[in-house]
Design a protein around this motif. Sequence first.
Motif, PDB file in Angstrom:
ATOM      1  N   LEU A 121      10.269   5.961   5.956  1.00  0.00           N
ATOM      2  CA  LEU A 121      10.589   7.357   6.303  1.00  0.00           C
ATOM      3  C   LEU A 121       9.477   8.336   5.944  1.00  0.00           C
ATOM      4  O   LEU A 121       9.310   9.340   6.587  1.00  0.00           O
ATOM      5  N   GLU A 122       8.707   8.046   4.884  1.00  0.00           N
ATOM      6  CA  GLU A 122       7.784   9.034   4.293  1.00  0.00           C
ATOM      7  C   GLU A 122       8.556  10.324   3.987  1.00  0.00           C
ATOM      8  O   GLU A 122       8.149  11.434   4.338  1.00  0.00           O
ATOM      9  N   SER A 123       9.680  10.138   3.290  1.00  0.00           N
ATOM     10  CA  SER A 123      10.558  11.265   2.989  1.00  0.00           C
ATOM     11  C   SER A 123       9.961  12.203   1.941  1.00  0.00           C
ATOM     12  O   SER A 123      10.459  13.314   1.748  1.00  0.00           O
ATOM     13  N   THR A 157       5.713   7.647  -9.541  1.00  0.00           N
ATOM     14  CA  THR A 157       4.669   8.675  -9.414  1.00  0.00           C
ATOM     15  C   THR A 157       4.924   9.492  -8.150  1.00  0.00           C
ATOM     16  O   THR A 157       4.800  10.708  -8.126  1.00  0.00           O
ATOM     17  N   GLY A 158       5.265   8.788  -7.073  1.00  0.00           N
ATOM     18  CA  GLY A 158       5.646   9.447  -5.816  1.00  0.00           C
ATOM     19  C   GLY A 158       7.082   9.077  -5.477  1.00  0.00           C
ATOM     20  O   GLY A 158       7.755   8.386  -6.253  1.00  0.00           O
ATOM     21  N   THR A 159       7.541   9.536  -4.317  1.00  0.00           N
ATOM     22  CA  THR A 159       8.888   9.136  -3.897  1.00  0.00           C
ATOM     23  C   THR A 159       8.947   8.926  -2.382  1.00  0.00           C
ATOM     24  O   THR A 159       8.195   9.547  -1.627  1.00  0.00           O
ATOM     25  N   ALA A 176       1.914  20.056   1.716  1.00  0.00           N
ATOM     26  CA  ALA A 176       2.380  18.696   2.014  1.00  0.00           C
ATOM     27  C   ALA A 176       3.261  18.174   0.878  1.00  0.00           C
ATOM     28  O   ALA A 176       3.229  18.706  -0.234  1.00  0.00           O
ATOM     29  N   GLN A 177       4.062  17.170   1.168  1.00  0.00           N
ATOM     30  CA  GLN A 177       4.853  16.448   0.162  1.00  0.00           C
ATOM     31  C   GLN A 177       5.706  17.391  -0.706  1.00  0.00           C
ATOM     32  O   GLN A 177       5.785  17.208  -1.918  1.00  0.00           O
ATOM     33  N   ARG A 178       6.372  18.367  -0.090  1.00  0.00           N
ATOM     34  CA  ARG A 178       7.119  19.348  -0.886  1.00  0.00           C
ATOM     35  C   ARG A 178       8.318  18.718  -1.607  1.00  0.00           C
ATOM     36  O   ARG A 178       8.652  19.081  -2.715  1.00  0.00           O
ATOM     37  N   PHE A 179       8.987  17.762  -0.956  1.00  0.00           N
ATOM     38  CA  PHE A 179      10.111  17.073  -1.612  1.00  0.00           C
ATOM     39  C   PHE A 179       9.568  16.288  -2.816  1.00  0.00           C
ATOM     40  O   PHE A 179      10.108  16.371  -3.922  1.00  0.00           O
ATOM     41  N   GLU A 180       8.486  15.547  -2.571  1.00  0.00           N
ATOM     42  CA  GLU A 180       7.875  14.757  -3.653  1.00  0.00           C
ATOM     43  C   GLU A 180       7.483  15.653  -4.830  1.00  0.00           C
ATOM     44  O   GLU A 180       7.648  15.274  -5.990  1.00  0.00           O
ATOM     45  N   LYS A 181       6.997  16.861  -4.522  1.00  0.00           N
ATOM     46  CA  LYS A 181       6.546  17.764  -5.582  1.00  0.00           C
ATOM     47  C   LYS A 181       7.713  18.345  -6.387  1.00  0.00           C
ATOM     48  O   LYS A 181       7.499  18.948  -7.436  1.00  0.00           O
ATOM     49  N   LEU A 187      14.123   2.297  -2.025  1.00  0.00           N
ATOM     50  CA  LEU A 187      13.878   3.635  -2.584  1.00  0.00           C
ATOM     51  C   LEU A 187      12.845   3.535  -3.701  1.00  0.00           C
ATOM     52  O   LEU A 187      12.925   2.627  -4.530  1.00  0.00           O
ATOM     53  N   ILE A 188      11.878   4.453  -3.707  1.00  0.00           N
ATOM     54  CA  ILE A 188      10.946   4.540  -4.834  1.00  0.00           C
ATOM     55  C   ILE A 188      11.052   5.942  -5.432  1.00  0.00           C
ATOM     56  O   ILE A 188      10.983   6.938  -4.703  1.00  0.00           O
ATOM     57  N   VAL A 189      11.253   6.001  -6.755  1.00  0.00           N
ATOM     58  CA  VAL A 189      11.107   7.272  -7.464  1.00  0.00           C
ATOM     59  C   VAL A 189      10.251   6.989  -8.693  1.00  0.00           C
ATOM     60  O   VAL A 189      10.759   6.597  -9.752  1.00  0.00           O
ATOM     61  N   ASP A 225       5.438   0.405  -0.112  1.00  0.00           N
ATOM     62  CA  ASP A 225       6.233  -0.080  -1.257  1.00  0.00           C
ATOM     63  C   ASP A 225       7.746   0.029  -1.020  1.00  0.00           C
ATOM     64  O   ASP A 225       8.513  -0.823  -1.493  1.00  0.00           O
ATOM     65  N   THR A 226       8.178   1.046  -0.256  1.00  0.00           N
ATOM     66  CA  THR A 226       9.626   1.162   0.003  1.00  0.00           C
ATOM     67  C   THR A 226      10.106   0.000   0.884  1.00  0.00           C
ATOM     68  O   THR A 226      11.201  -0.513   0.703  1.00  0.00           O
ATOM     69  N   VAL A 227       9.239  -0.397   1.842  1.00  0.00           N
ATOM     70  CA  VAL A 227       9.615  -1.505   2.729  1.00  0.00           C
ATOM     71  C   VAL A 227       9.597  -2.818   1.936  1.00  0.00           C
ATOM     72  O   VAL A 227      10.453  -3.694   2.127  1.00  0.00           O
ATOM     73  N   TRP A 272      -3.866  10.602   2.430  1.00  0.00           N
ATOM     74  CA  TRP A 272      -3.611  10.199   1.051  1.00  0.00           C
ATOM     75  C   TRP A 272      -2.564  11.119   0.433  1.00  0.00           C
ATOM     76  O   TRP A 272      -2.380  12.257   0.897  1.00  0.00           O
ATOM     77  N   THR A 273      -1.905  10.642  -0.595  1.00  0.00           N
ATOM     78  CA  THR A 273      -0.986  11.483  -1.378  1.00  0.00           C
ATOM     79  C   THR A 273      -1.289  11.215  -2.860  1.00  0.00           C
ATOM     80  O   THR A 273      -2.214  10.455  -3.163  1.00  0.00           O
ATOM     81  N   LYS A 274      -0.515  11.807  -3.741  1.00  0.00           N
ATOM     82  CA  LYS A 274      -0.562  11.543  -5.184  1.00  0.00           C
ATOM     83  C   LYS A 274      -1.949  11.734  -5.789  1.00  0.00           C
ATOM     84  O   LYS A 274      -2.367  10.975  -6.665  1.00  0.00           O
ATOM     85  N   GLY A 275      -2.683  12.716  -5.277  1.00  0.00           N
ATOM     86  CA  GLY A 275      -3.951  13.086  -5.906  1.00  0.00           C
ATOM     87  C   GLY A 275      -5.153  12.231  -5.514  1.00  0.00           C
ATOM     88  O   GLY A 275      -6.234  12.429  -6.037  1.00  0.00           O
ATOM     89  N   PHE A 331       0.858  -1.182   0.000  1.00  0.00           N
ATOM     90  CA  PHE A 331       0.000   0.000   0.000  1.00  0.00           C
ATOM     91  C   PHE A 331       0.895   1.233   0.000  1.00  0.00           C
ATOM     92  O   PHE A 331       1.565   1.524   0.994  1.00  0.00           O
ATOM     93  N   SER A 332       0.914   1.964  -1.116  1.00  0.00           N
ATOM     94  CA  SER A 332       1.934   3.006  -1.305  1.00  0.00           C
ATOM     95  C   SER A 332       1.480   4.391  -0.864  1.00  0.00           C
ATOM     96  O   SER A 332       1.554   5.364  -1.636  1.00  0.00           O
ATOM     97  N   TYR A 333       0.979   4.471   0.350  1.00  0.00           N
ATOM     98  CA  TYR A 333       0.524   5.736   0.943  1.00  0.00           C
ATOM     99  C   TYR A 333       0.933   5.727   2.408  1.00  0.00           C
ATOM    100  O   TYR A 333       1.165   4.649   2.973  1.00  0.00           O
ATOM    101  N   PRO A 334       1.005   6.911   3.053  1.00  0.00           N
ATOM    102  CA  PRO A 334       1.460   6.932   4.449  1.00  0.00           C
ATOM    103  C   PRO A 334       0.478   6.203   5.369  1.00  0.00           C
ATOM    104  O   PRO A 334      -0.692   6.587   5.449  1.00  0.00           O
ATOM    105  N   ALA A 335       0.931   5.156   6.033  1.00  0.00           N
ATOM    106  CA  ALA A 335       0.078   4.384   6.930  1.00  0.00           C
ATOM    107  C   ALA A 335       0.902   3.916   8.115  1.00  0.00           C
ATOM    108  O   ALA A 335       2.066   3.541   7.965  1.00  0.00           O
TER     109      ALA A 335
HETATM  110  C1  BGC Z   1       3.678   7.960  -0.389  1.00  0.00           C
HETATM  111  C2  BGC Z   1       4.601   6.872   0.104  1.00  0.00           C
HETATM  112  C3  BGC Z   1       5.045   6.006  -1.059  1.00  0.00           C
HETATM  113  C4  BGC Z   1       5.608   6.855  -2.182  1.00  0.00           C
HETATM  114  C5  BGC Z   1       6.060   6.043  -3.387  1.00  0.00           C
HETATM  115  C6  BGC Z   1       4.274   8.704  -1.579  1.00  0.00           C
HETATM  116  O1  BGC Z   1       3.342   9.617  -2.104  1.00  0.00           O
HETATM  117  O2  BGC Z   1       3.426   8.891   0.645  1.00  0.00           O
HETATM  118  O3  BGC Z   1       3.980   6.091   1.096  1.00  0.00           O
HETATM  119  O4  BGC Z   1       6.023   5.113  -0.604  1.00  0.00           O
HETATM  120  O5  BGC Z   1       4.627   7.786  -2.606  1.00  0.00           O
HETATM  121  O6  BGC Z   1       5.045   5.290  -3.936  1.00  0.00           O
END
Ligand code: BGC
Length: 404
Positions: free
Chosen positions: A234-236, A202-204, A260-265, A198-200, A178-180, A140-143, A123-127
Amino acid sequence: MDEKIFNLDLQQLKDIVFDFRKKLENGLEKDNTEIACLPTFIQPKKGKVNGKSVVLDLGGTNYRVATVDINENGAVIHPENGWKKDLSVMKSPGFSEDDLFKEMADPIYETKRDGEMPIGYCFSYPAESLKDGDAKLLRWTKGVNINEMVDKPVGKPLLDYLNKGTDPKFSNIKIINDTVASLFAGLTKPGYDTYIGLIVGTGTNLAAMMRPDKIKKLKPSDEVDMNALIPINLESGNFFPPHLINIDNIVDEHSDKKGAQRFEKAVSGMYLGEILKASFPLNKFEDKFDAQKLTSMMSYPDVYKEEYVRVARQIYHRSAALVAASLAGLISVLHDHDNSIRKIMLTAEGSLFWSSDKNGPDYKELVTEKLATLLKELGLGDIQVDVNQMPNANLIGTAIAALS
Ligand code: BGC
């Protein structure tokens, strides 16, 4: 426009490394911090993991289902790369939890199962990981914005929904980020002092194994084994680094979750096209302008304005430099926790991380070169980081979690 505004010099990158370090350490000490550092209460079984599970992978907009059979010879995945379904519909306003379960259930019911099997759910969202292997959705993230699911367990309601409509039933569900999952997949390669996911795409985001005595916010009620390392998500993506520019503020203003998610953006595939658009506010671009479009611009520049191509490449290079800075920050903390770390396995997933530029260095090269420079600057030049590309790392890592 002056595309040099995307350039980050060595001093600026070092500022980012130090800020990341500080915020990571803060996340290990307290709850609700910018870099959340979420402990995962699923530790991969010591010794060989064996068995079959159904694996679900819900990423940015894609959904995959597969059965994964882990045995002495490795992992066998059915169908080969999972059953894929586009789930961009989950971003539509009004899309509900029930709609999501229905979309998810159809391919699950199609899978051939022998008897009761556990589910592993990537599940690729902060949980926040719960002790029973489930996890509570923080935001939620990524829209995506299915509000009624926030603050509730992700796994149990889905398991109940699925078990109402099928026989044999599913025995159990475990949720991991997904990172774990990537990190767990990397653990199948022995010989490293520590492992990073590491995931880079749609999100990171980043994950690492950490010593429990260094995670000050752990409570006795968490009942962790103090002798085993804990996987930390980390939810980096939510890190707010120094040296972002006004264009980043404009992208943030127009995004779904302001602030939120300024690094990701500034880094991930979902936003790089938005950065390019914001760099040329008077020009017209297609609505759907993702990282794939950006990289094809760099690889096939003849059909595009020269200025767009130059700026696109700067945005791509800055994204890789920011990822390198976050990695250097994480590695320096890991090294502080354990000075004997010399060899690190980094399992990386995500279409942007593995993307290429036919007319310049690829993303992975950009990250590894910058990371080497930064580690040297930090006096950690003797640390070797091997980047591991593993087909279906997420599916394999999640199956390991389901069986642990
Ligand atoms: C989520 C993370 C996820 C990452 C990569 C981010 O938007 O907050 O939980 O690991 O996307 O999919």
